[in-house]
Write a protein that holds these residues in place. Structure first.
Motif, short mmCIF file in Angstrom:
data_model
loop_
_atom_site.label_atom_id
_atom_site.label_comp_id
_atom_site.label_asym_id
_atom_site.label_seq_id
_atom_site.Cartn_x
_atom_site.Cartn_y
_atom_site.Cartn_z
N UNK A 3 -55.50 0.11 16.24
CA UNK A 3 -56.68 -0.65 15.83
C UNK A 3 -56.87 -1.83 16.75
N UNK A 4 -58.06 -2.40 16.76
CA UNK A 4 -58.31 -3.58 17.59
C UNK A 4 -59.30 -4.49 16.89
N UNK A 5 -59.17 -5.77 17.14
CA UNK A 5 -60.11 -6.76 16.61
C UNK A 5 -60.14 -7.95 17.55
N UNK A 6 -61.25 -8.67 17.51
CA UNK A 6 -61.45 -9.82 18.40
C UNK A 6 -61.54 -11.08 17.55
N UNK A 7 -60.81 -12.11 17.96
CA UNK A 7 -60.77 -13.37 17.24
C UNK A 7 -61.13 -14.51 18.20
N UNK A 8 -61.56 -15.62 17.62
CA UNK A 8 -61.88 -16.81 18.41
C UNK A 8 -61.26 -18.02 17.72
N UNK A 9 -60.52 -18.80 18.49
CA UNK A 9 -59.83 -19.95 17.95
C UNK A 9 -60.17 -21.21 18.75
N UNK A 10 -60.33 -22.32 18.06
CA UNK A 10 -60.57 -23.62 18.71
C UNK A 10 -59.43 -24.55 18.35
N UNK A 11 -58.87 -25.20 19.36
CA UNK A 11 -57.75 -26.12 19.17
C UNK A 11 -58.29 -27.53 19.00
N UNK A 12 -58.23 -28.09 17.81
CA UNK A 12 -58.79 -29.44 17.59
C UNK A 12 -58.00 -30.54 18.30
N UNK A 13 -56.80 -30.22 18.75
CA UNK A 13 -55.95 -31.23 19.37
C UNK A 13 -56.03 -31.25 20.89
N UNK B 197 -65.97 -31.53 23.11
CA UNK B 197 -65.70 -30.13 23.43
C UNK B 197 -64.19 -29.90 23.41
N UNK B 198 -63.74 -29.02 22.52
CA UNK B 198 -62.31 -28.73 22.41
C UNK B 198 -62.02 -27.31 22.91
N UNK B 199 -60.79 -27.14 23.32
CA UNK B 199 -60.38 -25.88 23.94
C UNK B 199 -60.54 -24.71 22.97
N UNK B 200 -61.26 -23.69 23.41
CA UNK B 200 -61.50 -22.49 22.63
C UNK B 200 -61.01 -21.29 23.42
N UNK B 201 -60.31 -20.39 22.75
CA UNK B 201 -59.87 -19.15 23.39
C UNK B 201 -60.35 -17.96 22.56
N UNK B 202 -60.60 -16.87 23.24
CA UNK B 202 -60.95 -15.62 22.58
C UNK B 202 -59.76 -14.68 22.75
N UNK B 203 -59.33 -14.09 21.65
CA UNK B 203 -58.17 -13.21 21.66
C UNK B 203 -58.57 -11.82 21.17
N UNK B 204 -57.96 -10.80 21.75
CA UNK B 204 -58.14 -9.44 21.26
C UNK B 204 -56.79 -8.88 20.87
N UNK B 205 -56.73 -8.32 19.66
CA UNK B 205 -55.51 -7.75 19.14
C UNK B 205 -55.59 -6.22 19.19
#
Length: 463
Positions: free
Chosen positions: A120-130, A141-149
């Motif tokens: 299975x696969x899914x895509x997530x997006x996370x923002x680091x407030x620190x 503007x805080x660092x945001x990464x897109x991840x795929x599992x």
């Protein structure tokens, strides 16, 4: 080539050949070939024409008047053979260009994962407030990464498969165009890549069996994207691992965010070697922080109960491999490291505590002379037994999906072949992961050495 494209190709060839047939056979062949060619061309216009078919259509169009003219003009005679031959040869050359370029730039076909799990696969997006975003001046503007599992899954065998390069075909085309532009190629050369489907099922339910899955984090190469090692990720996930690959905004060629914005690469070479090395060190450090942040966020993901974050390998290709080495040096939550042909960046101390596998391409006179000494220094300083495996016939892009859709030029994708390249890289990675994260084969060195030239760096001997 699909069936419609093959029909177009064969009917175009038949139109050229019709000129050389005996008079009794010529009308039937010409009419049949012309009808098939016309209907196939119309169907291609409706479904979408790949650029590789344009010379085929041109060759058929040029040949058609000469094939049909004897049928519609009662007194028409065929031109003398020595006058007709150059035109026929020209049409054949045009038509032949189609399958040759389709072979050189195909729609990638992903190898079927060999493990016991569906994927299975899914895509997530996370923002680091620190962490403020280093590539912009906006303090908000805080660092945001897109991840795929990619993960072991349950699901029906006939479930729709995931789009390659993106969540949608539009996203895939955006990414494909950006990848082409990043290497100075026109985007149309990669127009077949977004048509590919992988073996993973989007948002499939996680597998019921299998316990908790070890985690493999992945960082792509410079200007690379999270999907660049999909074949590798699917194979590893099918053997009971959760693979998490990252897009690094402003570094990856193109990152499409959840709100629809597209962020393209801002990492540009200056041409000054010392300055480029300094910039590469900085970009590697940002990537390493992204990897650690992703591991932290995985602990809060709905899949967290099935992820064993006590058994985590950090991996990467090229600059991503350098980021993996740096992340492991900074973050002891990582259990093992795989560097896929990445030049180590940043400081060499403190020493790596985690067992490390470095896969390298075949070394040639064109290889950066600093590469192997630097990599050897990193592996020698390590506090665990480390491995360097040089795979014969490999090139830098052998360690990606590149062999599946790029021209089979050894200097670009190596000489292992389209099917063999992803198989070898995944098999070597699995041997290492199983040994370190699953206490698999006790003879890891023996397993690795069957794939190439192995160097083992023991703690007690320093090499």
């Amino acid at each position: 080539m699909n069936l419609l494209e093959i029909l177009t190709l064969l009917s175009a060839v038949a139109l050229v050949v019709a000129r050389w047939l005996p008079a009794v056979a010529r009308p039937r062949v010409t009419i049949a070939a012309g009808a098939v060619f016309l209907l196939s061309a119309i169907a291609l216009c409706v479904t979408g024409i790949r650029w590789q078919l344009l010379p085929v259509l041109a060759g058929g169009v040029v040949a058609a008047p000469f094939a049909f003219s004897p049928l519609v003009r009662s007194r028409a005679r065929r031109a003398r053979w020595w006058l007709a031959l150059p035109g026929s040869v020209f049409c054949v050359c045009l038509i032949t260009t189609g399958p040759v370029t389709a072979w050189a730039f195909p729609v990638p076909v992903f190898p079927t994962p060999s493990g016991g799990f569906a994927v299975g696969t899914r895509v997530l997006q996370w923002t680091d407030p620190d962490r403020p975003e280093n590539f912009t001046a906006d303090p908000r503007d805080h660092r945001t990464v897109v991840a795929q599992l990619w993960y072991p899954a349950n699901g029906p065998a006939d479930a729709p498969r995931a789009q390659y390069l993106g969540r949608t075909e539009n996203e895939a085309r955006t990414v494909a165009d950006a990848l082409a532009g990043g290497v100075g190629l026109p985007g149309f050369l990669f127009d077949g890549v977004p048509l590919a489907r992988t073996h993973a099922v989007p948002d499939a339910p996680v597998a019921v069996e299998g316990g908790r899955f070890p985690v493999v984090l992945f960082s792509p190469g410079s200007s690379g994207v999270r999907t660049q090692n999909t074949a590798w990720a699917e194979e590893i996930a099918s053997h009971g691992y959760a693979v998490v690959a990252l897009d690094h905004p402003y570094d990856s060629a193109a990152v499409v965010l959840a709100d629809g914005r597209t962020i393209t690469s801002a990492t540009v070479s200056t041409g000054d070697r010392a300055e480029d090395d300094r910039l590469a060190d900085d970009w590697t450090a940002i990537r390493a922080a992204d990897l650690s942040f992703a591991l932290t966020r995985l602990g809060a993901d709905p899949l967290a109960a099935r992820l064993d974050t006590g058994r985590v390998a950090v991996t990467g290709h090229s600059m991503g491999g350098a980021a993996a080495l740096l992340a492991a040096r900074r973050d002891h939550r990582f259990t093992a490291v795989i560097d896929l042909d990445g030049y180590p960046r940043g400081p060499l101390s403190p020493a790596l505590d985690q067992p490390t596998l470095a896969l390298t391409q075949a070394v040639t006179p064109a290889t950066d002379p600093r590469y192997l000494p630097r990599l050897t220094d990193v592996l020698t300083r390590g506090a665990a037994t480390n491995y360097r495996l040089t795979i014969p016939g490999a090139a830098h892009l052998t360690f990606t999906d590149g062999p599946l859709y790029l021209p089979p030029v050894p200097s670009i994708v190596g000489s292992l072949g389209r099917a063999e390249s992803p198989r070898v890289v995944a098999a070597v990675s699995l041997a290492f992961l199983d040994s370190l994260l699953r206490k698999g084969s006790g003879d890891l060195a023996g397993a690795l050495s069957s794939y190439g030239e192995l160097s083992v760096f023991h703690v007690e001997r320093g090499r």
